[in-house]
Scaffold this active site. Structure first.
Site, short mmCIF file in Angstrom:
data_model
loop_
_atom_site.label_atom_id
_atom_site.label_comp_id
_atom_site.label_asym_id
_atom_site.label_seq_id
_atom_site.Cartn_x
_atom_site.Cartn_y
_atom_site.Cartn_z
N ARG A 114 5.31 17.54 -4.41
CA ARG A 114 3.98 17.66 -5.02
C ARG A 114 3.72 19.13 -5.29
O ARG A 114 3.71 19.94 -4.38
CB ARG A 114 2.93 17.08 -4.08
CG ARG A 114 3.16 15.63 -3.74
CD ARG A 114 2.54 15.25 -2.40
NE ARG A 114 1.10 15.36 -2.37
CZ ARG A 114 0.27 14.33 -2.55
NH1 ARG A 114 0.76 13.13 -2.77
NH2 ARG A 114 -1.02 14.48 -2.50
N ASP A 167 0.86 -1.18 0.00
CA ASP A 167 0.00 0.00 0.00
C ASP A 167 0.89 1.23 0.00
O ASP A 167 2.10 1.14 0.27
CB ASP A 167 -0.90 -0.03 1.23
CG ASP A 167 -1.85 1.14 1.28
OD1 ASP A 167 -2.36 1.56 0.23
OD2 ASP A 167 -2.08 1.67 2.39
N LYS A 168 0.33 2.38 -0.30
CA LYS A 168 1.14 3.60 -0.34
C LYS A 168 0.97 4.44 0.92
O LYS A 168 1.88 4.56 1.73
CB LYS A 168 0.78 4.45 -1.57
CG LYS A 168 1.60 5.73 -1.69
CD LYS A 168 1.10 6.61 -2.80
CE LYS A 168 -0.21 7.27 -2.43
NZ LYS A 168 -0.07 8.27 -1.32
N LYS A 179 -7.01 -5.36 -5.11
CA LYS A 179 -5.69 -5.61 -4.56
C LYS A 179 -5.47 -7.11 -4.36
O LYS A 179 -4.40 -7.65 -4.70
CB LYS A 179 -5.52 -4.88 -3.22
CG LYS A 179 -5.43 -3.36 -3.34
CD LYS A 179 -5.17 -2.74 -1.97
CE LYS A 179 -5.04 -1.22 -2.06
NZ LYS A 179 -4.74 -0.60 -0.75
N GLU A 201 -4.35 20.46 0.84
CA GLU A 201 -5.01 21.74 1.08
C GLU A 201 -4.72 22.25 2.48
O GLU A 201 -4.48 23.43 2.70
CB GLU A 201 -6.51 21.60 0.86
CG GLU A 201 -6.92 21.57 -0.61
CD GLU A 201 -8.36 22.02 -0.78
OE1 GLU A 201 -9.17 21.70 0.11
OE2 GLU A 201 -8.66 22.68 -1.79
N LYS A 203 -5.89 27.42 -8.73
CA LYS A 203 -4.71 26.59 -8.46
C LYS A 203 -4.95 25.22 -9.09
O LYS A 203 -6.09 24.72 -9.13
CB LYS A 203 -4.45 26.46 -6.96
CG LYS A 203 -5.54 25.70 -6.20
CD LYS A 203 -5.18 25.60 -4.72
CE LYS A 203 -6.25 24.84 -3.94
NZ LYS A 203 -5.97 24.78 -2.50
N ASP A 219 -5.15 5.88 -4.30
CA ASP A 219 -4.93 7.26 -4.74
C ASP A 219 -4.84 7.33 -6.26
O ASP A 219 -4.69 6.33 -6.94
CB ASP A 219 -3.66 7.83 -4.11
CG ASP A 219 -3.86 8.16 -2.65
OD1 ASP A 219 -5.02 8.20 -2.22
OD2 ASP A 219 -2.87 8.35 -1.93
N PHE A 248 -13.03 21.40 -8.16
CA PHE A 248 -11.99 20.50 -8.66
C PHE A 248 -12.58 19.15 -9.02
O PHE A 248 -13.49 18.66 -8.37
CB PHE A 248 -10.92 20.31 -7.57
CG PHE A 248 -9.98 19.18 -7.86
CD1 PHE A 248 -8.85 19.38 -8.64
CD2 PHE A 248 -10.22 17.91 -7.36
CE1 PHE A 248 -7.98 18.34 -8.91
CE2 PHE A 248 -9.36 16.86 -7.63
CZ PHE A 248 -8.24 17.08 -8.41
N ASP A 264 -6.49 -2.96 3.26
CA ASP A 264 -5.40 -3.85 2.86
C ASP A 264 -5.57 -5.27 3.40
O ASP A 264 -4.74 -6.13 3.13
CB ASP A 264 -4.06 -3.29 3.36
CG ASP A 264 -3.79 -1.90 2.86
OD1 ASP A 264 -3.99 -1.66 1.66
OD2 ASP A 264 -3.39 -1.03 3.67
#
Length: 974
Positions: free
Chosen positions: A379, A184-185, A595, A282, A346, A461, A323, A619
């Protein structure tokens, strides 16, 4: 997971239900004292439970192999017993024919009857070669090796007082055979903590690592925190001084944008302002603006109040241009206290830079700064603004109102209006945020790569976020060729065409995949990046959809594969072959079930040993599907840990778990198995050879006590010490030379070939021990009367036992005091029990039980017998010693070659060095990132998540809630 449609019938009324009226786990309800709700998808219908696979008992490759070997040994035992029983029948028949004068002694014993009883006699006599005691010793070795993992201080996380924990005690050896790691991240590779690091404003770069920063002098007063909030340490003094001087209008607009253009909620808790953001990005930007003097104070449905360098200003919010993942930007249209209308935007550099009014030297420098920030794996977001005239806004607002109430094509019309407004922008600058990796993650991944372990990242993500982390942790490098979904589709289509032409001649393979695509030659480093939607087509339908020349192409079935399931299997195998040929794989936007399916695919088509590591409930399915599951004790609870086989506090501890403990455990278990089988065959196969000289009567060669104690006391301790303490190199060397890990992946230390060699070695030892003694006892019996059956038995037993112990001594590479004690204890126990079971007193008490009175004393005090034992020992040891000497020489050369290759290995250039390399040598990539999928501008402008008159609390989102908040619940609305 992403949509919901339903209705609620209540008291004769029907209410519409959609995703905005669902409170998902992790959200907080505000702005009302109570609400009426209906629980749906509870219990076994909840997302976690629906994605939770079946609980299966995990077994290692060696465990499964041992089960098969035990069955084989049992069948061999029956075959040997049958053969010896048949031989017994023939021998009895021949004996009766030659000695007819003794017919009165065996007239009731027919050869068939003799063979029948001999079969069961040999089956009982030889049953000791079935390694039942091995399983008990197995478990003890597993338990002790698990303690070594628990006690390892190098895997103890002192910050949170979390040690490593082996939750399963039967998988240690498989830690040394891992080929693929699925990680996983968020929370596993990263700390899920965002911090503002750098920015570029009007051609000037600020922030840590730019060379412009210096330490803030004590008492400088450069703190704009509101009501005593703690200021972050990420902003340098140069930026603070520039903000305080308030002389640069671009810097002023830059900071104002950070404080205005967001969907963050704020809540007052005492004298503190608590920000609750839909994404950590944010929140980091709003906190950075607060530290620089532009403090976000509050918002209502149509206003935002901020403090600019201590002056409170309220802006009227005219529109929020939300967004989404297609727009890759968000904007806010506000009217400042002076009446000027401004648009603040942005977003990603790829969408902001192409909407600028003009490009001058400042914009060019900013683009170079963007590239540099991307190379440093930060980022980034581009910030821009423009002034909107009153007439332009009135016209645009009218059309916006009309589009917002359309029943068809509403989203498309709104996007068109947003696109129209977000043109002719003026670039203010760029921000760079660091998603902090856990300590040691890049080094760990590099070591795992050198150990021939491939790391795949499976995350929910989006692609840009995952790619940034991939570059940060060195899973991706700038010299890699990135294969995305379109290129993967083309490769798989080429594979389909080739397979349809030659499916009858050759099965598809990864090599062929490389030949079918000119850009994917084998000598290039490749990385595969795909989404969950693309995976869904592969995993479930076996179809790959491609856009090619403006048309939608569908993958046709392969020749010879008419069954849909077979077609899907071919697609899966082609995809797995392609993915496993890449040096790195990143799967974005994947569900918990996907996964697990990815792990299952690799296990199915590659027969590989897999490890899954994660920290959250999403997970769990992946952890349970993999051969080894590792849970991270992180910020997302203990669900992953509770379902894991091993629990760690940091991802970096994985290198020690695999390269040290895993490799040692595999080495120890393999050596244990080899010597357990060797000692069993070497000591007990002499029973078979004795049958050829005893008329196949199933008479035991050894004393009954020797047979009972051989596996328990005489040989158990040295083999046990090997299984617990053996190591070929130290932990430091194991991490210094991760290439040594490959022996476990290739099953080099124990396989069917090794078992066959061990069997032959044991048989040869038993043959030498038996026939040397038989040859010596045939004509000459020494100076004493030791030519009896008992003395012969003691001589063979002693020769076999000493040969086994010397073999273990020769192959033990890591000697400790305990190892020496174990070998010594075996010899002492053999002497002790031989004396006790062969004493005259014991024979007098129970002659049927103690049948060898003074046998060892008579035999082993005769020099002739001792020479026979020594001869057997030399004959058994010299060939083994010769082979070991040869392997030692060749092994030393191999290690020297690895050392030389390691010395020649070119180190990877540092971030600072790569930052000064000509940009043409790198692939241009955007490093923008938003952590949430959709914005919450609609909820804010409707006032659904904001405080209303008469309420004290300011609405907000849960800091880590991934789902949109529920609208305020007033009255009976669900």
């Amino acid at each position: 997971m992403h949509s919901f449609t339903g209705t609620l019938q209540w008291r004769g009324e029907t209410y519409s239900l959609d995703s905005e009226r669902i409170l998902l786990r992790g959200c907080k309800l505000r702005n009302t004292n109570f609400c009426y709700g209906l629980v749906i998808y509870a219990g076994f219908d909840s997302k976690i439970m629906r994605n939770c696979g079946k609980i299966k008992r995990k077994k290692t490759k060696l465990d499964r192999m041992m089960d098969r070997l035990v069955i084989i040994i049992f069948l061999v035992l029956l075959a040997m017993s049958l053969c010896l029983a048949i031989a017994s029948g023939f021998w009895a028949k021949t004996f009766q024919e030659k000695h007819t004068y003794l017919s009165a002694l065996y007239k009731h014993t027919a050869p068939a009857k003799q063979a029948f009883f001999s079969f069961w006699g040999f089956a009982i006599l030889l049953s000791i070669i079935i390694p039942m005691s091995m399983y008990i010793t197995f478990e003890f070795i597993y338990l002790v090796n698990s303690f070594f993992i628990n006690w390892d201080l190098e895997m103890y996380y002192a910050v949170k007082d979390i040690p490593a924990k082996a939750r399963s005690t039967s998988l240690n050896d498989q830690l040394g055979q891992i080929e693929y790691i699925f990680s996983d991240k968020t929370g596993t590779l990263t700390q899920n903590i965002m911090s503002f690091k750098k920015c570029c404003i009007n051609g000037t770069v600020y922030g840590l690592g730019t060379g412009r920063e210096n330490k803030q002098p004590l008492g400088s007063g450069l703190t704009w925190s509101h009501r005593g909030e703690k200021m972050s340490d990420s902003n340098d003094v140069a930026l603070l001084e520039a903000a305080r001087r308030d002389s640069d209008p671009v810097l002023r607009e830059f900071l104002r944008l950070l404080a205005l253009c967001h969907t963050v909620m704020v809540e007052e808790r005492g004298d503190q302002l608590v920000y609750q953001a839909a994404s950590p990005d944010e929140e980091a930007l709003v906190l950075a603006a607060r530290d620089l003097g532009y403090v976000f104070l509050s918002r209502t449905q149509d206003t935002i109040t901020i403090s600019e360098l201590g002056v409170k200003r309220t802006y009227e919010v005219l529109a929020m241009l939300d967004f989404n993942s297609d727009r890759k930007r968000m904007s806010v249209l506000v009217r400042d206290p002076q009446g000027t209308i401004r648009l603040y935007t942005k977003g990603a550099d790829t969408v902001i830079l192409e909407r600028l009014r003009s490009r001058g030297p400042s914009e060019t420098f900013t683009e170079r700064a963007l590239d540099r920030f991307a190379e440093e794996t930060l980022r980034t977001l581009c910030l821009a603004s423009k002034v909107v005239s009153e007439a332009e806004y009135c016209e645009w607002s009218r059309r916006h109102q009309e589009a917002s109430i359309l029943l068809q094509d509403r989203v498309w019309q709104l996007d068109s209006l947003y696109e129209e407004m977000e043109q002719n922008l003026e670039l203010l600058g760029v921000t760079a945020i660091e998603d902090k990796l856990q300590d040691g993650v890049p080094e760990t991944i590099q070591l795992l790569k050198l150990g021939n372990i491939k790391v795949w990242v499976l995350t929910g993500d989006k692609q840009e976020t995952a790619m940034n982390i991939g570059y940060a942790c060195k899973l991706l490098t700038d010299d890699m060729e990135i294969l995305e979904e379109k290129e993967v589709s083309e490769i798989l289509e080429a594979h389909r065409v080739t397979n349809s032409r030659s499916s009858s001649r050759k099965a598809p393979g990864s090599g062929r995949l490389s030949q079918q695509h000119p850009g994917t030659s084998c000598h290039k480093k490749r990385a595969l990046i795909i989404s969950g939607d693309f995976l869904d087509k592969i995993l479930h339908t076996g179809e790959v959809l491609m856009k090619k020349e403006g048309r939608l192409w569908q993958w046709l079935p392969c020749r010879g594969a008419t069954d849909p399931q077979e077609q899907g299997s071919l697609v899966e195998k082609a995809f797995v072959d392609l993915a496993t040929s890449c040096q790195a794989v990143i799967c974005c936007r994947v569900t918990p079930k996907q996964k697990a399916l990815i792990v299952q695919l690799v296990k199915k088509h590659k027969k590989a040993t897999t490890l899954a590591i994660g920290d959250g409930a999403n997970d769990v399915n992946m952890i349970k599907t993999a051969d080894i599951g590792v849970g991270i004790s992180g910020l997302e609870g203990m669900q992953a840990v509770q379902c894991s086989d091993y629990a760690l506090a940091q991802f970096s501890y994985l290198q020690r778990l695999l390269l040290v403990h895993g490799r040692w455990a595999y080495l120890r278990i393999c050596k244990f198995l080899r010597y357990f089988f060797y000692k069993t065959f070497a000591g007990l196969m002499a029973q078979v050879w004795f049958a050829f000289h005893s008329g196949f009567t199933a008479q035991p060669l050894y004393e009954g006590w020797f047979l009972a104690l051989y596996n328990v006391f005489y040989t158990a301790h040295p083999v046990l010490s090997v299984g617990i303490l053996e190591q070929d190199v130290s932990a430091k060397k194991s991490l210094e030379f991760p290439e040594l890990y490959a022996i476990g992946q290739q099953d080099e230390l124990f396989n069917y070939r090794i078992f066959g060699v061990t069997l032959l070695h044991g048989v040869s030892t038993s043959l030498a021990s038996f026939y040397i003694a038989l040859w010596a006892f045939k004509d000459c019996v020494g100076s004493k009367v030791v030519g009896d059956y008992e003395s012969f038995s003691v001589t063979v037993a002693t020769s076999a036992l000493l040969s086994v112990l010397v073999e273990i001594i020769l192959d033990t590479k890591h000697w400790t005091a305990l190892s020496f004690l174990m070998v010594t204890a075996s010899l002492l126990l053999f002497c002790l029990f031989s004396y006790l079971t062969q004493s005259i007193d014991a024979f007098r008490i129970a002659p049927a039980i103690f049948r060898f009175p003074d046998a060892s004393q008579n035999a082993l005090t005769d020099p002739y017998v001792l020479l026979v034992v020594l001869l057997s020992l030399v004959v058994n040891t010299v060939p083994s010693l010769t082979v070991r000497s040869y392997h030692a020489i060749t092994g030393r050369r191999s290690i020297q070659q690895k050392i030389c290759s390691k010395a020649r290995r070119e180190p990877e250039p540092s971030v600072e060095l790569r930052a000064h390399v000509h940009r043409g040598s790198f692939r241009r990539r955007s490093s923008y990132a938003f952590s949430h999928q959709e914005g919450y501008a609609g909820l804010i402008t409707r006032g659904d998540s904001l405080r209303t008159k008469g309420t004290r609390a300011t609405g907000g989102l849960h800091p880590q809630g991934a789902a949109p908040p529920s609208p305020s619940c007033h009255g009976p609305s669900p």
